[in-house]
Design a protein around this motif. Sequence first.
Motif, mmCIF file in Angstrom:
data_model
loop_
_atom_site.group_PDB
_atom_site.id
_atom_site.type_symbol
_atom_site.label_atom_id
_atom_site.label_comp_id
_atom_site.label_asym_id
_atom_site.label_seq_id
_atom_site.Cartn_x
_atom_site.Cartn_y
_atom_site.Cartn_z
ATOM 1 N N ALA A 11 16.441 57.980 53.193
ATOM 2 C CA ALA A 11 17.384 57.257 52.342
ATOM 3 C C ALA A 11 18.307 56.398 53.189
ATOM 4 N N SER A 38 22.512 58.543 56.493
ATOM 5 C CA SER A 38 22.982 59.607 57.396
ATOM 6 C C SER A 38 22.940 59.200 58.873
ATOM 7 N N SER A 52 23.667 42.553 63.876
ATOM 8 C CA SER A 52 23.000 41.579 62.997
ATOM 9 C C SER A 52 24.048 40.808 62.200
ATOM 10 N N ALA A 136 9.973 56.876 55.563
ATOM 11 C CA ALA A 136 10.999 55.905 55.984
ATOM 12 C C ALA A 136 12.105 56.712 56.661
ATOM 13 N N ALA A 137 11.689 57.491 57.664
ATOM 14 C CA ALA A 137 12.584 58.503 58.247
ATOM 15 C C ALA A 137 13.334 58.016 59.478
ATOM 16 N N GLY A 362 9.924 50.760 58.468
ATOM 17 C CA GLY A 362 10.951 50.728 59.515
ATOM 18 C C GLY A 362 10.323 50.589 60.900
HETATM 19 C C1 LIG Z 1 23.470 51.840 67.736
HETATM 20 C C2 LIG Z 1 22.566 51.088 66.794
HETATM 21 C C3 LIG Z 1 23.004 49.924 66.219
HETATM 22 C C4 LIG Z 1 22.182 49.219 65.329
HETATM 23 N N1 LIG Z 1 22.641 48.070 64.766
HETATM 24 C C5 LIG Z 1 21.859 47.397 63.904
HETATM 25 C C6 LIG Z 1 22.332 46.209 63.286
HETATM 26 O O1 LIG Z 1 23.413 45.729 63.559
HETATM 27 N N2 LIG Z 1 21.502 45.600 62.384
HETATM 28 C C7 LIG Z 1 20.272 46.094 62.063
HETATM 29 O O2 LIG Z 1 19.588 45.484 61.248
HETATM 30 N N3 LIG Z 1 19.802 47.206 62.645
HETATM 31 C C8 LIG Z 1 20.564 47.878 63.552
HETATM 32 N N4 LIG Z 1 20.094 49.013 64.134
HETATM 33 C C9 LIG Z 1 18.756 49.490 63.786
HETATM 34 C C10 LIG Z 1 18.863 50.446 62.591
HETATM 35 O O3 LIG Z 1 18.869 51.756 63.025
HETATM 36 C C11 LIG Z 1 17.715 50.220 61.666
HETATM 37 O O4 LIG Z 1 17.704 48.878 61.253
HETATM 38 C C12 LIG Z 1 17.830 51.029 60.368
HETATM 39 O O5 LIG Z 1 18.509 52.252 60.532
HETATM 40 C C13 LIG Z 1 16.492 51.301 59.853
HETATM 41 O O6 LIG Z 1 16.650 51.991 58.657
HETATM 42 P P1 LIG Z 1 15.677 53.156 58.237
HETATM 43 O O7 LIG Z 1 15.822 53.299 56.777
HETATM 44 O O8 LIG Z 1 14.323 52.917 58.814
HETATM 45 O O9 LIG Z 1 16.202 54.452 59.022
HETATM 46 P P2 LIG Z 1 17.565 55.280 58.955
HETATM 47 O O10 LIG Z 1 18.701 54.448 58.571
HETATM 48 O O11 LIG Z 1 17.628 56.017 60.258
HETATM 49 O O12 LIG Z 1 17.309 56.349 57.799
HETATM 50 C C14 LIG Z 1 16.461 57.468 57.948
HETATM 51 C C15 LIG Z 1 16.581 58.319 56.720
HETATM 52 O O13 LIG Z 1 15.586 59.351 56.772
HETATM 53 C C16 LIG Z 1 16.176 60.572 56.374
HETATM 54 N N5 LIG Z 1 15.354 61.661 56.918
HETATM 55 C C17 LIG Z 1 14.900 61.803 58.178
HETATM 56 N N6 LIG Z 1 14.159 62.940 58.256
HETATM 57 C C18 LIG Z 1 14.148 63.480 57.022
HETATM 58 C C19 LIG Z 1 13.562 64.684 56.453
HETATM 59 N N7 LIG Z 1 12.857 65.536 57.206
HETATM 60 N N8 LIG Z 1 13.761 64.931 55.149
HETATM 61 C C20 LIG Z 1 14.492 64.068 54.363
HETATM 62 N N9 LIG Z 1 15.055 62.939 54.852
HETATM 63 C C21 LIG Z 1 14.895 62.673 56.155
HETATM 64 C C22 LIG Z 1 17.595 60.491 56.913
HETATM 65 O O14 LIG Z 1 18.450 61.420 56.271
HETATM 66 C C23 LIG Z 1 17.923 59.040 56.547
HETATM 67 O O15 LIG Z 1 18.315 58.985 55.201
HETATM 68 C C24 LIG Z 1 20.891 49.726 65.029
HETATM 69 C C25 LIG Z 1 20.446 50.910 65.617
HETATM 70 C C26 LIG Z 1 21.267 51.584 66.499
HETATM 71 C C27 LIG Z 1 20.754 52.863 67.130
#
Ligand SMILES: Cc1cc2nc3c(=O)[nH]c(=O)nc-3n(C[C@H](O)[C@H](O)[C@H](O)COP(=O)(O)OP(=O)(O)OC[C@H]3O[C@@H](n4cnc5c(N)ncnc54)[C@H](O)[C@@H]3O)c2cc1C
Length: 410
Positions: A11, A38, A52, A136-137, A362
Motif C-alpha cells: 500500500a 509505511s 522528484s 507491490a511490496a 515498482g
Molecule cells: C530515501 C529515499 C528517498 C526517495 N525519494 C523519492 C522521491 O523523491 N521521488 C520518488 O519518486 N521516489 C523516491 N524514492 C523511491 C521510492 O521509495 C519509491 O518511488 C516508492 O516507494 C515506490 O513505491 P512502492 O509502492 O513500490 O513501495 P513502498 O512505498 O515501499 O511500499 C511498499 C508497501 O508494501 C507493504 N508491504 C511490504 N511487505 C508486505 C507484506 N508482507 N504484507 C503486506 N504489505 C507489505 C508496505 O507496508 C508498503 O505499504 C526514494 C527512496 C528512498 C529510499
Amino acid sequence: MTKCDVAIIGAGPYGLSATAHLRKVKGLDVHTFGEPMSFWERNMPTDMLLRSGWAASHIADPNQSLTLEAYQAASSNHFSSPVPLDRFVDYGLWYQRQAIPDLDQRKIARVESDAKGFRLILEEGETVLARRLVVAAGIGSFTWRPPEFAGLPCALASHTSEHRELRRFAGKQVLVIGSGQSALESAALLHESGAEVEIVARAHQIHWLGGVVSKTIHFGLGPTISKLLYAPTDVGPAGISQVVARPDLVRRLPRSIQDWLRKRSIRPLGARWLVARLQNVPINLGRSVVSAAPVGGRIKVRLNDASERTIDHVLLGTGYRVDVSKYDFLAPELAQSISRFQGYPRLSEGFESSVPRLHFLGAPAVWSFGPLMQFVVGTHYSSRALLRCVVRKAAGDRVRVGEPLVAQLG
Ligand SMILES: Cc1cc2nc3c(=O)[nH]c(=O)nc-3n(C[C@H](O)[C@H](O)[C@H](O)COP(=O)(O)OP(=O)(O)OC[C@H]3O[C@@H](n4cnc5c(N)ncnc54)[C@H](O)[C@@H]3O)c2cc1C
C-alpha cells in the motif's frame, strides 16, 4: 476462507495506484494488503525533502483527481517543490482514504502457489485465495550492506533505511558512506543536527542534479527546447529523459541499450539544494572502506588510501539491490520458479512474471520496463498497463472456468 480475483500486496504509491485503477473494473474483486505509506513514514528521515519534482510526485489515479493539488485543496496544507516528506506521506494517506477506504492493513506472512492461483497466509493465520497476485511490496527487503560491515551490530553500522530520526546522533562522529541522494541528504541532516560528519564515496565526483547543462537547457534555451529534451517524468538526463518516459518503447530496445539507459538514469545523484547544506561537510571521493571493526564501543574504519578513523557510527547510504527472492513472504518454491535476471523478475506486458498471473510493480520492474519504475511517477504507466492486462485476461480466466463474464471496464 476468503477468495478474491486479485490480491495486491503493498500500500505504497504502486499498490495504492494499482488498486485504484483495478477497482474501475466492475465485478472484479480486488483485495489490497499493507500499511499505507509505511516505508516513507518509517524508513526515511523525518526532515527529508522529495528529490522528484512536483509534476513527478503525483500518485496516478484513473480519474486524475487525486493529485497533490487536490490534496492541498482538501487539507488546506500548503507547500511547494521540493515536497517535504511529511506532506507527501499525508498525501498518500489521504489518497488511500479516498480510493481504498477498505484497505486491509494486515501483513502477509507467506504466499504459495495454488492450483487456482495463490494462497496468501496472513500473519494472524487466516488464508486468502487469489486468482491473480500483484506484488507491490517496495524496496525495504533489498537494503544493501557492503560485506566489510557484515556481522557488525546496528549500533555501530546501520543502513540509512533504519533511521527516521537522525537527531539522536547529535554530538557523535559519524561517517556516511555513499554519494547518492540518500547518503548526501542524511549527511546534511546529521550535520544540521549537530553531528560531526564526514562522507566517503567510491565515486570520483558527485553528480548534482540541475547542473550548468541542465539549467542552460531548462532556462537558457526556452521552454520548447527544454520540453523536447526533458519529459515531465523528471527521470534521466537531457534526451534520455524523453526515451525512459516511454516504457513501451524502452522494453522493445536491444538489451544493451536498455542497460545503458538504466545506468545513465539511476546513477547516484544529489539534488542541487544539498550543495550549500554540505559545504562544511568533508567529502572524500574515490575512496572505499577496506575494513571495519569494533573498538571499545566505537568503530575503526580503514580506507583504500590506508587512512584510518575511529568514529561513533557508520551510516550506510549504500542503497538497495533488487532480488525478489528476498521477499520473505514468497514461499521458496514459488520464488525459485520465477524467471529472473540478477534478482529482477523478467516481466512481460502487464508486468506479469514467468509464473502466470503473478505480477510485480515498482523497483523489481526496472529491468523489464526501465528506470521510471523506481519512482512514484512510474505509477502512471504501470497501473494502466496492469489494468489493460487484467481486463483482457480476466475475461479469458472466467470463460475458461465457465463463469459468467462480469468483468468490464466501468
Ligand atoms: C530515501 C529515499 C528517498 C526517495 N525519494 C523519492 C522521491 O523523491 N521521488 C520518488 O519518486 N521516489 C523516491 N524514492 C523511491 C521510492 O521509495 C519509491 O518511488 C516508492 O516507494 C515506490 O513505491 P512502492 O509502492 O513500490 O513501495 P513502498 O512505498 O515501499 O511500499 C511498499 C508497501 O508494501 C507493504 N508491504 C511490504 N511487505 C508486505 C507484506 N508482507 N504484507 C503486506 N504489505 C507489505 C508496505 O507496508 C508498503 O505499504 C526514494 C527512496 C528512498 C529510499
